[in-house]
Design a protein around this motif. Structure first.
Motif, short mmCIF file in Angstrom:
data_model
loop_
_atom_site.label_atom_id
_atom_site.label_comp_id
_atom_site.label_asym_id
_atom_site.label_seq_id
_atom_site.Cartn_x
_atom_site.Cartn_y
_atom_site.Cartn_z
N ARG A 19 0.82 -1.21 0.00
CA ARG A 19 0.00 0.00 0.00
C ARG A 19 0.86 1.26 0.00
N GLY A 20 1.93 1.26 0.79
CA GLY A 20 2.82 2.41 0.84
C GLY A 20 3.50 2.67 -0.49
N ALA A 21 3.98 1.61 -1.13
CA ALA A 21 4.63 1.75 -2.44
C ALA A 21 3.63 2.25 -3.47
N TRP A 22 2.43 1.69 -3.44
CA TRP A 22 1.39 2.10 -4.39
C TRP A 22 1.05 3.58 -4.22
N ARG A 23 0.87 4.02 -2.99
CA ARG A 23 0.52 5.43 -2.75
C ARG A 23 1.62 6.37 -3.24
N ARG A 24 2.87 6.02 -2.95
CA ARG A 24 3.99 6.86 -3.36
C ARG A 24 4.09 6.92 -4.89
N LEU A 25 4.03 5.77 -5.53
CA LEU A 25 4.14 5.74 -6.99
C LEU A 25 2.94 6.38 -7.67
N ALA A 26 1.75 6.13 -7.12
CA ALA A 26 0.55 6.72 -7.71
C ALA A 26 0.59 8.24 -7.65
N ALA A 27 1.06 8.77 -6.53
CA ALA A 27 1.16 10.23 -6.40
C ALA A 27 2.22 10.80 -7.33
N ASP A 28 3.38 10.15 -7.40
CA ASP A 28 4.48 10.65 -8.23
C ASP A 28 4.19 10.57 -9.73
N ASN A 29 3.41 9.58 -10.14
CA ASN A 29 3.17 9.34 -11.56
C ASN A 29 1.77 9.73 -12.02
N HIS A 30 1.01 10.39 -11.17
CA HIS A 30 -0.36 10.78 -11.56
C HIS A 30 -0.29 11.85 -12.65
N PRO A 31 -1.12 11.72 -13.68
CA PRO A 31 -1.11 12.71 -14.77
C PRO A 31 -1.32 14.15 -14.28
N ASP A 32 -2.16 14.34 -13.29
CA ASP A 32 -2.39 15.69 -12.77
C ASP A 32 -1.12 16.26 -12.13
N THR A 33 -0.34 15.39 -11.49
CA THR A 33 0.93 15.81 -10.91
C THR A 33 1.88 16.26 -12.01
N MET A 34 1.90 15.50 -13.10
CA MET A 34 2.76 15.85 -14.23
C MET A 34 2.34 17.19 -14.84
N LEU A 35 1.04 17.40 -14.96
CA LEU A 35 0.54 18.68 -15.49
C LEU A 35 0.94 19.83 -14.59
N ALA A 36 0.83 19.61 -13.27
CA ALA A 36 1.18 20.66 -12.31
C ALA A 36 2.67 21.00 -12.38
N ARG A 37 3.47 20.02 -12.75
CA ARG A 37 4.92 20.24 -12.89
C ARG A 37 5.27 20.88 -14.24
N GLY A 38 4.24 21.06 -15.08
CA GLY A 38 4.47 21.68 -16.38
C GLY A 38 5.02 20.73 -17.43
#
Length: 70
Positions: A19-38
């Motif tokens: 669960r911890g690995a999934w949460r970390r990876l899901a947050a880091d690789n979420h498309p919205d996160t990528m958009l926010a990073r430009g």
């Protein structure tokens, strides 16, 4: 592929670790996160693919652990 490898874990990892690995990876690789990073659109598309793989791996391990528990 190996769902544990997708999440960067060794086979036999416990649910808390999964669960911890999934949460970390899901947050880091979420498309919205990528958009926010430009990120460029092609990287957002890759993020969609990675997110799908991460979620599928988590679901497979969750199912495996649930079946093993019963």
């Amino acid at each position: 592929g190996d769902p544990y490898a997708v999440l960067g874990l060794m086979p036999g990892a416990g649910m808390e670790e999964v669960r911890g690995a999934w949460r970390r990876l899901a947050a880091d690789n979420h498309p919205d996160t990528m958009l926010a990073r430009g990120a460029a659109p092609e990287f957002v598309a890759i993020a969609h693919e990675k997110s799908a793989a991460i979620n599928a791996a988590y679901a497979a391990i969750q199912k495996e652990l649930c079946v093993a528990a019963n």
